[in-house]
Design a protein around this motif. Sequence first.
Motif, PDB file in Angstrom:
ATOM      1  N   ARG A 114       0.838  -1.193   0.000  1.00 12.95           N
ATOM      2  CA  ARG A 114       0.000   0.000   0.000  1.00 12.95           C
ATOM      3  C   ARG A 114       0.880   1.253   0.000  1.00 12.95           C
ATOM      4  O   ARG A 114       1.840   1.347   0.746  1.00 12.95           O
ATOM      5  CB  ARG A 114      -0.901   0.017   1.238  1.00 12.95           C
ATOM      6  N   THR A 115       0.518   2.188  -0.883  1.00 10.98           N
ATOM      7  CA  THR A 115       1.286   3.427  -0.957  1.00 10.98           C
ATOM      8  C   THR A 115       0.800   4.449   0.063  1.00 10.98           C
ATOM      9  O   THR A 115       1.454   5.454   0.292  1.00 10.98           O
ATOM     10  CB  THR A 115       1.167   4.039  -2.362  1.00 10.98           C
ATOM     11  N   ALA A 116      -0.355   4.219   0.663  1.00 12.10           N
ATOM     12  CA  ALA A 116      -0.894   5.147   1.647  1.00 12.10           C
ATOM     13  C   ALA A 116      -1.451   4.368   2.831  1.00 12.10           C
ATOM     14  O   ALA A 116      -1.919   3.247   2.693  1.00 12.10           O
ATOM     15  CB  ALA A 116      -1.999   6.002   1.021  1.00 12.10           C
ATOM     16  N   ALA A 117      -1.368   4.975   3.997  1.00 11.49           N
ATOM     17  CA  ALA A 117      -1.920   4.332   5.189  1.00 11.49           C
ATOM     18  C   ALA A 117      -3.442   4.330   5.116  1.00 11.49           C
ATOM     19  O   ALA A 117      -4.042   5.205   4.490  1.00 11.49           O
ATOM     20  CB  ALA A 117      -1.446   5.080   6.435  1.00 11.49           C
ATOM     21  N   PRO A 118      -4.097   3.360   5.745  1.00 11.33           N
ATOM     22  CA  PRO A 118      -5.558   3.366   5.784  1.00 11.33           C
ATOM     23  C   PRO A 118      -6.078   4.676   6.386  1.00 11.33           C
ATOM     24  O   PRO A 118      -5.519   5.187   7.351  1.00 11.33           O
ATOM     25  CB  PRO A 118      -5.893   2.174   6.680  1.00 11.33           C
ATOM     26  N   MET A 119      -7.131   5.212   5.768  1.00 13.96           N
ATOM     27  CA  MET A 119      -7.664   6.501   6.190  1.00 13.96           C
ATOM     28  C   MET A 119      -9.109   6.341   6.648  1.00 13.96           C
ATOM     29  O   MET A 119      -9.902   5.708   5.954  1.00 13.96           O
ATOM     30  CB  MET A 119      -7.588   7.481   5.010  1.00 13.96           C
ATOM     31  N   PRO A 120      -9.483   6.874   7.822  1.00 11.74           N
ATOM     32  CA  PRO A 120     -10.868   6.773   8.268  1.00 11.74           C
ATOM     33  C   PRO A 120     -11.829   7.416   7.267  1.00 11.74           C
ATOM     34  O   PRO A 120     -11.535   8.458   6.683  1.00 11.74           O
ATOM     35  CB  PRO A 120     -10.874   7.529   9.596  1.00 11.74           C
ATOM     36  N   VAL A 121     -12.983   6.782   7.071  1.00 10.16           N
ATOM     37  CA  VAL A 121     -13.976   7.210   6.090  1.00 10.16           C
ATOM     38  C   VAL A 121     -15.292   7.502   6.810  1.00 10.16           C
ATOM     39  O   VAL A 121     -15.702   6.752   7.698  1.00 10.16           O
ATOM     40  CB  VAL A 121     -14.200   6.110   5.027  1.00 10.16           C
ATOM     41  N   TRP A 122     -15.952   8.595   6.426  1.00 12.59           N
ATOM     42  CA  TRP A 122     -17.299   8.875   6.920  1.00 12.59           C
ATOM     43  C   TRP A 122     -18.256   8.852   5.741  1.00 12.59           C
ATOM     44  O   TRP A 122     -17.995   9.458   4.706  1.00 12.59           O
ATOM     45  CB  TRP A 122     -17.370  10.243   7.616  1.00 12.59           C
ATOM     46  N   ASN A 123     -19.371   8.131   5.918  1.00 12.82           N
ATOM     47  CA  ASN A 123     -20.320   7.936   4.823  1.00 12.82           C
ATOM     48  C   ASN A 123     -21.570   8.773   5.034  1.00 12.82           C
ATOM     49  O   ASN A 123     -22.089   8.861   6.158  1.00 12.82           O
ATOM     50  CB  ASN A 123     -20.678   6.448   4.736  1.00 12.82           C
ATOM     51  N   SER A 124     -22.078   9.368   3.962  1.00 17.83           N
ATOM     52  CA  SER A 124     -23.245  10.252   4.058  1.00 17.83           C
ATOM     53  C   SER A 124     -24.554   9.506   4.282  1.00 17.83           C
ATOM     54  O   SER A 124     -25.580  10.136   4.557  1.00 17.83           O
ATOM     55  CB  SER A 124     -23.375  11.082   2.771  1.00 17.83           C
ATOM     56  N   TRP A 125     -24.531   8.163   4.176  1.00 18.42           N
ATOM     57  CA  TRP A 125     -25.787   7.424   4.206  1.00 18.42           C
ATOM     58  C   TRP A 125     -26.552   7.603   5.524  1.00 18.42           C
ATOM     59  O   TRP A 125     -27.788   7.575   5.535  1.00 18.42           O
ATOM     60  CB  TRP A 125     -25.533   5.938   3.951  1.00 18.42           C
ATOM     61  N   GLY A 126     -25.844   7.801   6.617  1.00 24.39           N
ATOM     62  CA  GLY A 126     -26.535   7.967   7.888  1.00 24.39           C
ATOM     63  C   GLY A 126     -27.578   9.072   7.842  1.00 24.39           C
ATOM     64  O   GLY A 126     -28.701   8.910   8.343  1.00 24.39           O
ATOM     65  N   MET A 127     -27.231  10.215   7.215  1.00 19.98           N
ATOM     66  CA  MET A 127     -28.175  11.327   7.080  1.00 19.98           C
ATOM     67  C   MET A 127     -29.053  11.162   5.839  1.00 19.98           C
ATOM     68  O   MET A 127     -30.263  11.359   5.896  1.00 19.98           O
ATOM     69  CB  MET A 127     -27.413  12.653   7.012  1.00 19.98           C
ATOM     70  N   TRP A 128     -28.422  10.801   4.724  1.00 17.36           N
ATOM     71  CA  TRP A 128     -29.175  10.715   3.466  1.00 17.36           C
ATOM     72  C   TRP A 128     -30.203   9.598   3.506  1.00 17.36           C
ATOM     73  O   TRP A 128     -31.250   9.686   2.873  1.00 17.36           O
ATOM     74  CB  TRP A 128     -28.212  10.516   2.305  1.00 17.36           C
ATOM     75  N   GLY A 129     -29.912   8.532   4.239  1.00 21.63           N
ATOM     76  CA  GLY A 129     -30.885   7.460   4.372  1.00 21.63           C
ATOM     77  C   GLY A 129     -32.155   7.914   5.078  1.00 21.63           C
ATOM     78  O   GLY A 129     -33.215   7.307   4.929  1.00 21.63           O
ATOM     79  N   GLN A 130     -32.044   9.010   5.841  1.00 23.32           N
ATOM     80  CA  GLN A 130     -33.201   9.614   6.500  1.00 23.32           C
ATOM     81  C   GLN A 130     -33.766  10.775   5.673  1.00 23.32           C
ATOM     82  O   GLN A 130     -34.589  11.544   6.169  1.00 23.32           O
ATOM     83  CB  GLN A 130     -32.802  10.122   7.881  1.00 23.32           C
TER      84      GLN A 130
END
Length: 356
Positions: A114-130
């Motif tokens: 891997r050329t980059a370290a794992p990066m935390p991801v936030w997904n919009s589905w929590g709000m968009w799903g509502q």
Amino acid sequence: MWDFGQANIALGSFGPSMGSPYGAAYPRPLLYAGMGSDDGFVALGAGSIPDGAMSLRVQSTRGCFQYVYNEDIWGVLPGRIRVWDEPLRICLGDNAWMAFKRYYHSFPFQNVVRTAAPMPVWNSWGMWGQKKYLTRPIIDFTQRIGAGITVWDDPWEASQGAGKPNLKKFPHFFEDIAYARSKGIETGIWETVGWIADPFAAGLSAGDLITDRKGRPCKANWNFDPAGESYYCLDISSARVREFIRQRTTHIMQTVKPAVIKLDFGYGLPSPMMGVPRNPGYRGERYAYKLTQLISAAAKSINPGVIIQYYSISPLWLKNVDLVAMDDQGDLWYDIARGHGAWSIWGSLLSDMNIR
């Protein structure tokens, strides 16, 4: 024995369409299963991507794998010959964890630097799903919690499967992406594997879609509720479909420039009892696999470092996947903490496979 009695439990990508519950929270596809007790455990799994739909048939205390072909409906292969390539591997262990771990270790590990370290991801589905279609507040929250990527989920597209933003719902879509990058936040994008809402606007025809035995285009949704919103399903047998998927993915990569592509709904395709790709070589579990493979290859041809995210924890799918989705506990809404804990345990089987 007491939980199942006699049952036929759909595995693989076709779980929901063959009677198993919603697939993302398991996640699909699961091309293996296990049975046992405190005395020991056995894990049974495919050694290669099956060309039939996969299920586990339990007869009281015994079980077997079945591959569903439905050749009486769709016709046999040319020459009436089918080649089985590693249909089954059997691994034993003192407990479920060890049995499954031995199954995973029967496959080669991904030797990827891997050329980059794992990066935390936030997904919009929590709000968009509502149906709360916020954008910049989600970007600000992504930054506040120390995550590095915001993934724009469904329904960012003008219509599902189009690969172009819905500028009526998100009029500042590209400005929001620029805003995120000004804060050091990368953008990810959601992409359906095989669904399309308006194939005809994309220049496709009924000949490019999965059809039933009468030649009518099939529709599907995530839980196969007849009352739910449903979509047409692309037939990867079609050269026009393959080119459409390549161009759609290339367009997304060139305009949005995502760091992550989150793939979804490979588990929401019609079962072989309803409709199949015209090319027998793509039937069964190879259908969703080949779609995912095509999207991944198209994306990485533009940016080899783009991260492909999917739900599957099957070791057979890992050539297509860099990151496992753990954002959806759809059937564990009543006990998310415990459910997520169990998910994390099984997802950690991938830690030796160089998958995040």
